[in-house]
Design an enzyme around this catalytic site. Structure first.
Site, short mmCIF file in Angstrom:
data_model
loop_
_atom_site.label_atom_id
_atom_site.label_comp_id
_atom_site.label_asym_id
_atom_site.label_seq_id
_atom_site.Cartn_x
_atom_site.Cartn_y
_atom_site.Cartn_z
N LYS A 53 -7.29 18.02 -31.09
CA LYS A 53 -6.00 18.00 -30.19
C LYS A 53 -4.79 18.43 -30.76
CE LYS A 53 -5.14 13.25 -31.42
NZ LYS A 53 -4.64 11.90 -31.11
N ARG A 151 -2.49 0.66 -24.72
CA ARG A 151 -2.09 1.88 -24.05
C ARG A 151 -3.00 2.40 -22.88
NH1 ARG A 151 -1.33 6.06 -29.07
NH2 ARG A 151 -3.73 6.05 -28.82
N TYR A 287 25.65 23.71 -43.64
CA TYR A 287 26.25 23.10 -42.60
C TYR A 287 27.20 21.76 -43.02
CZ TYR A 287 24.48 25.61 -38.76
OH TYR A 287 24.05 26.75 -37.82
N MET A 335 18.07 25.20 -38.66
CA MET A 335 16.99 25.66 -37.55
C MET A 335 16.12 26.85 -38.11
SD MET A 335 17.19 27.00 -33.50
CE MET A 335 17.68 25.18 -33.01
#
Length: 395
Positions: A53, A151, A287, A335
Site C-alpha cells: 500500500k 478503527r 528563509y 520546498m
C-alpha cells in the site's frame, strides 16, 4: 552508490535495490520456517501477504510487487481498489486483498480486476452479494475484526449479525479473517496479547456457529519478527519488506530483532550540488535567516526539498553525505532546496552527489535514523518521497 545513473532533468532521484527487497522477503521466510508447526506428516507453510500500500511505502508498487512476486510472495495487500487496479494493470496475478474494504459503487471494479475486499461492517455483505449475483460470480472476502484499535472491523457483539447475514448471501465466499495490532513492537504492556485474546474469542464464537475461514492472519511487521503465537497461517509484513524494523520497547529488543531477522534497506535518496558560494561571518542563509554563519562558510545548495520528501523538521539539524563525509543542513529546508555547510569538505564541487538516505563510501544514513531524529515513524518518511522524484530500480 550506483555509478552511471544518468537522466535529463532536475538532479534528484531515488534508487531502489530489488535485491534488498528479495533478501528481506527471504529473511521473513526463514523466520517463519524457524517456527513452522508440524501438521501430521507435513509441515504447514505460513503464507506471506506482502503489504504494498501507499505506493509500496513510496518505493513504487508495481516494480516492488513484481520483484516480490518472483521471490515467492503469495498475496499482496493494498489500501484501496484503485491501488489494487494498479497492480493488475502491472500484470500482478497473485491474490490482492483490499485491506480497508470498499466504498459503495466500487464493487464492479473488485470483480473486474479480481480483487478481494475486506468486510469491515455487516451491511457491506449485502452490497457485495448483490453485485456478485448481478455478475454471476462467487465473491471471496476477508473479514476484519476490531480488537482494540477502534478503527475498522466488526466487534464481538456483531458476530450474530455477521453470521445471519452471511447465511443469506449464497454468492459470497468467506476466505479469510484478520485483525490489526496497534503496537506489536511494544513489550512493556499486554495490549497486543489482549488483542490476540479478543480475536480468538471472535473465532470461537464463529466456530460455535459453524463458520470458519481457511486463512487467518494477525501479524504485522513486528509481530512477524517477535510474536510467533500471532502468525495464524498467513502474515502481513509491511515495513520489514523495505528493510526497516519497528522501534521496540524496551529498546534492548532492537538488537534481538536484527538478530532474528536481518534486513537490508532498499531505498537511497540522492541529489546533486547545484550551487556553491562563500558566506561571510554573520550572514544568514535561507528563509528567515534561521542559520547565521558563525565563520566564513562555504554553502552548497542541493536540488531537493520537502516536496521531494525531505522533512522540514530537519532544518538546522539534519545532515547529508557528500564525498563520503557528513555535511550539516543549515537554514530552513524549503520546498525545492536544502542548503549545506560544506566548509569542512573543501573538495566539494557543483555536480557532486549528496546522499540524503543511503550509503556513500564508508558513510551511511538510513530512513529509520532520520525518522527517529525528527520524532516520526520510518514509514512516514518513506511514503513522503515525492511524486516528482524519479525511481531507478537496481539489481
Amino acid at each position: 552508490m550506483q555509478k552511471g545513473i544518468q537522466f535529463d532533468g532536475r538532479p534528484v532521484w531515488a534508487e531502489i535495490r530489488l535485491s534488498a527487497l528479495v533478501y528481506n522477503l527471504r529473511s521473513i521466510r526463514r523466520r517463519l520456517r524457524a517456527e513452522d508447526k508440524p501438521s501430521g506428516k507435513r509441515r504447514t507453510r505460513t503464507k506471506i501477504l506482502a503489504v504494498v500500500k501507499g505506493n509500496a511505502y513510496g518505493h513504487g508498487s508495481v516494480p516492488v510487487a513484481r520483484a516480490l512476486s518472483q521471490a515467492g510472495a503469495e498475496w499482496f495487500g493494498v489500501t484501496s481498489t484503485a491501488e489494487g487496479m494498479e497492480l493488475r494493470e502491472g500484470k500482478i496475478r497473485e491474490p490482492v486483498l483490499v485491506l480497508t474494504g470498499f466504498w459503495e459503487g466500487e464493487e464492479k471494479n473488485l470483480f473486474r480486476h479480481n480483487l478481494t475486499p475486506a468486510i469491515t461492517r455487516c451491511e457491506q455483505l449485502r452490497l457485495l452479494e448483490r453485485a456478485a449475483a448481478r455478475a454471476g460470480r462467487i465473491a471471496p472476502f476477508h473479514l476484519k475484526v476490531e480488537t482494540g484499535m477502534n478503527r475498522l472491523g466488526i466487534s464481538r457483539s456483531d458476530v450474530p449479525c455477521f453470521a445471519r447475514t452471511l447465511s443469506e448471501c449464497p454468492h459470497l465466499q468467506f476466505q479469510g479473517i484478520f485483525t490489526h495490532f496497534s503496537s506489536s513492537e511494544v513489550f512493556t504492556n499486554d495490549r497486543t496479547e489482549r488483542q490476540r485474546i479478543a480475536f480468538e474469542d471472535v473465532l470461537d464464537r464463529l466456530r460455535a456457529l459453524g463458520i470458519t475461514a481457511p486463512l487467518v492472519h494477525l501479524a504485522n511487521s513486528a509481530a512477524v519478527v517477535s510474536r510467533p503465537s500471532t502468525w495464524g497461517n498467513m502474515v502481513r509484513p509491511g515495513l520489514v519488506l523495505y528493510g526497516y524494523h519497528q522501534q521496540y520497547e524496551p529498546s534492548e529488543l532492537n538488537a534481538e530483532a536484527d538478530r532474528k531477522m536481518p534486513l537490508r534497506p532498499a531505498l537511497a535518496l540522492r541529489a546533486r550540488l547545484i550551487s556553491l558560494r562563500t558566506v561571510a561571518t554573520g550572514e544568514g542563509v535561507g528563509y528567515n535567516a534561521r542559520w547565521i554563519a558563525p565563520r566564513p562558510s562555504r554553502i552548497a545548495a542541493i536540488s531537493a526539498g520537502y516536496a521531494d520528501g525531505i522533512p522540514r523538521a530537519l532544518t538546522n539539524r539534519g545532515r547529508v553525505i557528500v564525498r563520503g563525509k557528513f555535511a550539516p543542513m543549515v537554514g530552513t529546508v524549503s520546498m525545492d532546496l536544502v542548503t549545506l555547510d560544506v566548509t569542512e569538505i573543501p573538495e566539494a564541487r557543483v555536480g557532486d552527489v549528496a546522499t540524503i538516505y543511503g550509503a556513500d563510501g564508508e558513510a551511511n544514513q538510513y530512513v529509520s535514523e532520520v525518522a527517529q531524529q525528527v520524532g516520526t515513524v520510518t514509514s512516514d518518511l518513506c511514503c513522503a518521497l515525492g511524486k516528482r522524484v524519479p525511481r531507478f530500480y537496481l539489481p
